[in-house]
Design an enzyme around this catalytic site. Structure first.
Site, PDB file in Angstrom:
ATOM      1  CB  ALA A  88     -31.968 -49.905 -89.506  1.00 46.58           C
ATOM      2  N   GLY A 131     -29.843 -45.433 -90.298  1.00 51.41           N
ATOM      3  CA  GLY A 131     -28.428 -46.037 -90.578  1.00 51.41           C
ATOM      4  C   GLY A 131     -27.543 -45.608 -91.603  1.00 51.41           C
ATOM      5  CD  GLU A 134     -26.855 -44.306 -86.911  1.00 50.59           C
ATOM      6  OE1 GLU A 134     -27.953 -44.901 -87.359  1.00 50.59           O
ATOM      7  OE2 GLU A 134     -26.971 -44.367 -85.477  1.00 50.59           O
ATOM      8  CD  GLU A 154     -32.448 -43.431 -86.343  1.00 48.15           C
ATOM      9  OE1 GLU A 154     -32.723 -42.058 -86.224  1.00 48.15           O
ATOM     10  OE2 GLU A 154     -31.440 -43.719 -87.110  1.00 48.15           O
TER      11      GLU A 154
HETATM   12  N1  COA Z   1     -36.430 -49.864 -94.183  1.00 50.96           N
HETATM   13  C1  COA Z   1     -37.026 -50.888 -95.092  1.00 50.96           C
HETATM   14  N2  COA Z   1     -37.672 -50.684 -96.067  1.00 50.96           N
HETATM   15  C2  COA Z   1     -37.395 -49.460 -96.644  1.00 50.96           C
HETATM   16  C3  COA Z   1     -36.784 -48.473 -95.694  1.00 50.96           C
HETATM   17  C4  COA Z   1     -36.298 -48.891 -94.573  1.00 50.96           C
HETATM   18  N3  COA Z   1     -35.631 -47.886 -93.606  1.00 50.96           N
HETATM   19  N4  COA Z   1     -36.964 -47.143 -96.292  1.00 50.96           N
HETATM   20  C5  COA Z   1     -37.533 -47.345 -97.505  1.00 50.96           C
HETATM   21  N5  COA Z   1     -38.025 -48.613 -97.565  1.00 50.96           N
HETATM   22  C6  COA Z   1     -38.928 -49.207 -98.791  1.00 50.96           C
HETATM   23  C7  COA Z   1     -40.160 -48.820 -98.836  1.00 50.96           C
HETATM   24  O1  COA Z   1     -40.983 -49.647 -97.888  1.00 50.96           O
HETATM   25  C8  COA Z   1     -40.509 -49.290 -99.989  1.00 50.96           C
HETATM   26  O2  COA Z   1     -40.508 -50.596-100.383  1.00 50.96           O
HETATM   27  P1  COA Z   1     -41.918 -51.125-101.298  1.00 50.96           P
HETATM   28  O3  COA Z   1     -41.909 -50.241-102.500  1.00 50.96           O
HETATM   29  O4  COA Z   1     -41.820 -52.496-101.471  1.00 50.96           O
HETATM   30  O5  COA Z   1     -43.269 -50.778-100.643  1.00 50.96           O
HETATM   31  C9  COA Z   1     -39.556 -48.790-100.913  1.00 50.96           C
HETATM   32  O6  COA Z   1     -38.289 -48.777 -99.908  1.00 50.96           O
HETATM   33  C10 COA Z   1     -39.339 -47.245-101.393  1.00 50.96           C
HETATM   34  O7  COA Z   1     -39.803 -46.557-100.332  1.00 50.96           O
HETATM   35  P2  COA Z   1     -40.792 -45.345-100.440  1.00 50.96           P
HETATM   36  O8  COA Z   1     -41.340 -44.981 -98.819  1.00 50.96           O
HETATM   37  O9  COA Z   1     -41.959 -46.049-101.177  1.00 50.96           O
HETATM   38  O10 COA Z   1     -40.343 -43.945-101.027  1.00 50.96           O
HETATM   39  P3  COA Z   1     -40.917 -42.815-100.765  1.00 50.96           P
HETATM   40  O11 COA Z   1     -40.427 -41.803-102.048  1.00 50.96           O
HETATM   41  O12 COA Z   1     -42.512 -42.507-100.453  1.00 50.96           O
HETATM   42  O13 COA Z   1     -40.244 -42.294 -99.229  1.00 50.96           O
HETATM   43  C11 COA Z   1     -38.675 -42.194 -97.446  1.00 50.96           C
HETATM   44  C12 COA Z   1     -38.915 -42.177 -99.169  1.00 50.96           C
HETATM   45  C13 COA Z   1     -37.134 -42.213 -97.583  1.00 50.96           C
HETATM   46  C14 COA Z   1     -39.095 -40.787 -97.161  1.00 50.96           C
HETATM   47  C15 COA Z   1     -39.305 -43.360 -96.917  1.00 50.96           C
HETATM   48  O14 COA Z   1     -39.056 -44.498 -97.667  1.00 50.96           O
HETATM   49  C16 COA Z   1     -39.001 -43.617 -95.478  1.00 50.96           C
HETATM   50  O15 COA Z   1     -39.425 -42.695 -94.579  1.00 50.96           O
HETATM   51  N6  COA Z   1     -38.243 -44.454 -95.080  1.00 50.96           N
HETATM   52  C17 COA Z   1     -37.770 -45.004 -93.968  1.00 50.96           C
HETATM   53  C18 COA Z   1     -36.691 -43.869 -93.182  1.00 50.96           C
HETATM   54  C19 COA Z   1     -36.646 -44.151 -91.857  1.00 50.96           C
HETATM   55  O16 COA Z   1     -37.254 -44.126 -90.897  1.00 50.96           O
HETATM   56  N7  COA Z   1     -35.263 -44.623 -91.581  1.00 50.96           N
HETATM   57  C20 COA Z   1     -34.634 -44.722 -90.395  1.00 50.96           C
HETATM   58  C21 COA Z   1     -34.835 -46.517 -90.090  1.00 50.96           C
HETATM   59  S1  COA Z   1     -34.282 -46.846 -88.148  1.00 50.96           S
END
Ligand code: COA
Length: 280
Positions: A88, A131, A134, A154
């Protein structure tokens, strides 16, 4: 045929067969690669629209769900990672209280996908987190590239999954593994995901589309009536106990004996012919 596209969703149609007119399968791409295809309100609205369009179409028989590939990075910037959907959109959670979230998550698009009465396949290349995991669990079949990663992180936001993982992930991987994933938030690599039943097949990234599209075509060439009854009947295993489920299966199975497609299939087998389904 018009497809329900939007700024954050692409929908492509592909013929089920090159030789015969068997209709199409749709490949729906969640298209926010710079945000790792995170599910914001626009994506959820688009996903619901695609599900409604699929339900209404006689021509489109199977849905493939995937995420957009990363864009070329600007010079000097690092490339974003491959993602199916990284969850999400967390920015939409900031400041939101229970009333807003309850409204947003009631009858949400992931439920619409789950309730779609046609076969669905998740084509996963990269992160399938929160999500995203999911959405994949709401499809009937999951096929992933070997660079994919699954998880329900989460807990790291002080939350639990909200798009059905406590139920659908648990059904796929079992009680212990679901708890481990939900309690630790740890990521599960593709090969382990396959081993624990979360993913049906793992292939090299360059083979992913061909593998998924071949399965979509194979499934799409079957009787749509039998596919629908089969999907409903397997679902009964989730909602009912085993004894009731077997009874539901018996009713559905016998019911198919009154369908034209059953007679077409049986006759085709006996005559060593390819069945031409009434319900394509
Ligand atoms: N919601 C909103 N934005 C998200 C996102 C999410 N779930 N997951 C990634 N992004 C965005 C980042 O903020 C970043 O945006 P920016 O470049 O404008 O700053 C972009 O996507 C790239 O992500 P980034 O974190 O820089 O990549 P990474 O390779 O360093 O890490 C992940 C990848 C997947 C490990 C990391 O993005 C992450 O942990 N995301 C969240 C996962 C999560 O908790 N999901 C459950 C949500 S309920």
């Amino acid at each position: 045929m018009n497809t329900p596209e939007s700024d954050v969703m692409k929908v492509e149609l592909h013929p089920i067969s090159e030789e015969e007119d068997l209709g199409f399968f749709a490949c729906m791409t969640i298209d926010r690669p710079d945000k790792l295809n995170a599910l914001n309100a626009d994506v959820m609205a688009s996903l619901k629209a695609v599900c409604a369009w699929m339900e209404a179409s006689d021509e489109v028989r199977v849905l493939v769900v995937t995420g957009a590939q990363p864009n070329q990075p600007p010079e000097g910037k690092r490339a974003k990672p491959h993602a199916f959907v990284a969850g999400a959109d967390i920015t939409e959670f900031a400041g939101a209280g229970s009333e807003v979230i309850r409204k947003r998550f009631t009858n949400n698009a992931v439920e619409a996908l789950w309730n779609l009465n046609k076969p669905t396949i998740a084509m996963v290349d990269g992160f399938a987190l929160g999500g995203g995991c999911e959405v994949a669990c709401s499809c009937d079949i999951r096929i992933a590239s070997d660079r994919s990663t699954f998880g329900t992180p989460e807990i790291n936001l002080g939350l639990i999954p909200g798009y059905g993982a406590t139920q659908r992930l648990e059904r796929l991987v079992g009680y212990g593994k679901a708890h481990e994933m939900i309690m630790t938030g740890d990521m599960v690599p593709a090969e382990e995901a396959r081993r624990i039943g979360l993913v049906n097949h793992v292939v090299a990234p360059e083979d992913l589309q061909e593998t998924v599209f071949a399965m979509a075509k194979r499934i799409g060439s079957k009787s749509s009536h039998a596919l629908r009854v089969g999907k409903e009947t397997v679902r009964a295993a989730l909602d009912e106990g085993l004894t009731d489920g077997v009874e539901i299966e018996a009713i559905a199975f016998a019911g198919l004996f009154d369908s034209e497609d059953k007679e077409i299939g049986v006759q085709a087998f006996m005559n060593r012919e390819t069945p031409v389904w009434k319900h394509r």
